[in-house]
Design a protein around this motif. Sequence first.
Motif, PDB file in Angstrom:
ATOM      1  N   LEU A 132       0.825  -1.201   0.000  1.00  0.00           N
ATOM      2  CA  LEU A 132       0.000   0.000   0.000  1.00  0.00           C
ATOM      3  C   LEU A 132       0.863   1.257   0.000  1.00  0.00           C
ATOM      4  CD1 LEU A 132      -2.812  -1.061   2.484  1.00  0.00           C
ATOM      5  CD2 LEU A 132      -2.946  -0.827   0.015  1.00  0.00           C
ATOM      6  N   VAL A 135       2.068   1.878  -3.510  1.00  0.00           N
ATOM      7  CA  VAL A 135       1.099   2.503  -4.403  1.00  0.00           C
ATOM      8  C   VAL A 135       1.184   4.019  -4.287  1.00  0.00           C
ATOM      9  CG1 VAL A 135      -1.341   2.764  -4.940  1.00  0.00           C
ATOM     10  CG2 VAL A 135      -0.454   0.543  -4.284  1.00  0.00           C
ATOM     11  N   ARG A 136       1.169   4.480  -3.055  1.00  0.00           N
ATOM     12  CA  ARG A 136       1.182   5.932  -2.844  1.00  0.00           C
ATOM     13  C   ARG A 136       2.536   6.540  -3.216  1.00  0.00           C
ATOM     14  NH1 ARG A 136      -1.555   3.713   1.767  1.00  0.00           N
ATOM     15  NH2 ARG A 136      -3.793   4.041   1.521  1.00  0.00           N
ATOM     16  N   LYS A 290      -9.099   4.243  -2.794  1.00  0.00           N
ATOM     17  CA  LYS A 290      -9.165   3.454  -1.573  1.00  0.00           C
ATOM     18  C   LYS A 290      -9.628   2.031  -1.875  1.00  0.00           C
ATOM     19  CE  LYS A 290     -11.328   3.322   3.005  1.00  0.00           C
ATOM     20  NZ  LYS A 290     -12.298   3.990   3.916  1.00  0.00           N
ATOM     21  N   ASP A 293      -6.677   0.112  -3.021  1.00  0.00           N
ATOM     22  CA  ASP A 293      -5.840  -0.202  -1.860  1.00  0.00           C
ATOM     23  C   ASP A 293      -6.404  -1.392  -1.089  1.00  0.00           C
ATOM     24  OD1 ASP A 293      -4.291   1.920  -2.556  1.00  0.00           O
ATOM     25  OD2 ASP A 293      -4.896   3.227  -0.904  1.00  0.00           O
TER      26      ASP A 293
END
Length: 756
Positions: A132, A135-136, A290, A293
Amino acid sequence: MTEPSGETAPEAEDLAPEDVEPSAAPEDAPTAPDTAGEAPAEGNTETDTEAGPEPETAEAVEEDAESAESAEGKADGGADAAGGKDAPELSEAQAELAAQRELRARIEARKAGKDGTVASGAKLSGTAADLLAAVRAVEGGASSGGVLHEPAPEPPRAARPAGPAVRPPAPAAPPAPTAGALAGVREVLARGGAPEALAGQVAAALGEQAAEALTEDPWRLLAVPGVRPEQADGFARALLGGACGPDDPRRAVALTVWLLDRAALRGHTALTLDEARAGLAAFEVPDPGKAVDTAVFEGAVLLFQEESPEDGAYEGDEADGGDDGDPVAGEPEGSPAEGGSAGPVEPPLLGLDRYALAEESLADGLARLVRTVTAAEWDGDELTRAVGGHGLVLHTGGEASRAEPAALAAAARERGLRVLVTVHDAERLGPEDREAGTAVPLAALLSGTAGPGRDEEGSLALDLLVVLDAPQLDVETAAMLVEALPDGCRLVLSGDPDVLGAPGPGAVFADALAARVCPRVASRRPDPGPLGELVSGIGIGELNQVGAPGKEVVIVPVRDAGEAVHRTVQLVADSVPRAFGLTPDQTRVITVGHGGSAGTRALNAALKQRLNPGPGRFGGYDPGDRVAYAPVPGRTVAGTVLGADAEGLRLRTGDGEVVVPKERVESALRHGWALTAHQAAGGRWPAVVAVLPGDAAPGLSRPWVYTAFGRAERHLSVVHGVDQALPRAVAEVLAPARTTRLRPLLIALLATAGEE
């Protein structure tokens, strides 16, 4: 309008059809997802028009889930006519599916021992937070160090000696759902307002605990082929009541997986993050980012960030007959396939573990073959010299070029090597190949019903495998094939890169060409005659007029779809047989889609009434009917109905006599006088009638026209109603690129193969 021939039907006296009025052929409206001849079965759907060069499985279902009940009733009716109980022994389809599962399990076991690979179906416990964060980090331009990377290449392994060839016993079929499991699923479906006829499909998709899984997460209904998100939402509302909402995490996960399944039907093995988010937003997911995610955190999907090397060009390309950097069909400008400079990383991708596993296994397997082959000096043409020195060679060309790998195989046998040629379509095997066993269908090779035996490790007893029709390889089939090859075996992938791609997900041949990590030998043999000239022009975007003194190419103008069906029947039943001495069985009709007023359903209905009329007493089929049979998802087998008995419907195919179990007749069979171009891509017939009614224009593309017209050996009739859309499609409409991971994986593993 530019015509592909100087001949038109009205001026071609020998081909002038008589006015024979076929019966009305209304469009069939199936009550369940129609999967015959298509792949993969998971999520397989259908529309009225083929979407350009995308696979047949890129068809969008617009039919209600409750229609499955009607379909089951029809299937049962046909089965009763076929008469009796299920066959006690494994059918061909069951044996093939079981063999594929066994091979996939072996691949998973091997991959599970490597660092950095997520086991199939496992959650990302221990690494979810890193994923996660990655990803960001990627979105913010930071380092991608937390994203999954490929493991370091394996060191070269010594070639293992071939053990004694043995024929393994047929693998066991998967256990059928128990009566208790089916009863539980029916009860849950009834509470949610879904048809109980879906119980078998739900149990097959979710396993023995399907009722509990569906109660816990109603959106898992999306795992059933043909169920749409709005139907799953209605089912969830009925079960959950006020607790159901568009932001439910379970809905986010199921929709993300469903989007990736749908992408696989269009040939993709992955989606970019932006594509996944846009897809979720279309279904009113409040926070698509989201949702992605959540799906990654739950381990339902995987996140990848591939390195993008500057160039994967193989040093030996030019010397070994490569195309000197000519762009590969479908490859965007500036890509590594053209020698362009790429950025430091590829866009982050989301994928399902089954396709990720297959692509990684395929890349590893190809690298293994490259590293374990001992180079040797072989005298001969370009292809022979390249194969002597390398474990992996790509060979491109049209129909005439198929003689080159055949000559290679013969020369290798003279050297004392164990050699096999495999083809996509069993009908393309010659009698001498069948008798000698020197060439076999790919599906039969993988299922163990043909070809050499395997040693104790499951490897094929081969020194050289030549795969013809390589563009038809999907990634999972290719992974199973390469996994079955022993160390030190040479592999030649041969095919025409301009034809439509594989019906399943992946672009194996195109990706291997684009990676430029092994010798690529381009044939210089042109296809002969007017048909060869016509198809060669289409391949470079030109729809040329060609001389056709023997009526090799004839244009049949039509005003509407009804006239197109009428003229097609006349051509197949009367005109072509009279002019060329061919039987109707030697002619194939190719059209753009299954539905519509001139799709395969309408054409097959009219052709059946003219060529083999009957009541359809065996589940809609009669002895003598020409059929297209899908024994497993992704493969279409042409056959003829022989009859029916207690075991099911009996067919004669290129693989021999097969039995279609009564419960699979509805889903696995279509009438087969008329096919789509994707179904026809691996075959070739003496005569072809290409049907292009006016409403077919949106489905036309250069690869579609190239594939359809190129299936004809002696004669091509074009039932033409699209006017300028045909030359425009040939000149301007290319195949949409498939999103895959194989090319960067191959580059990472084999970019230095030339130096080694």
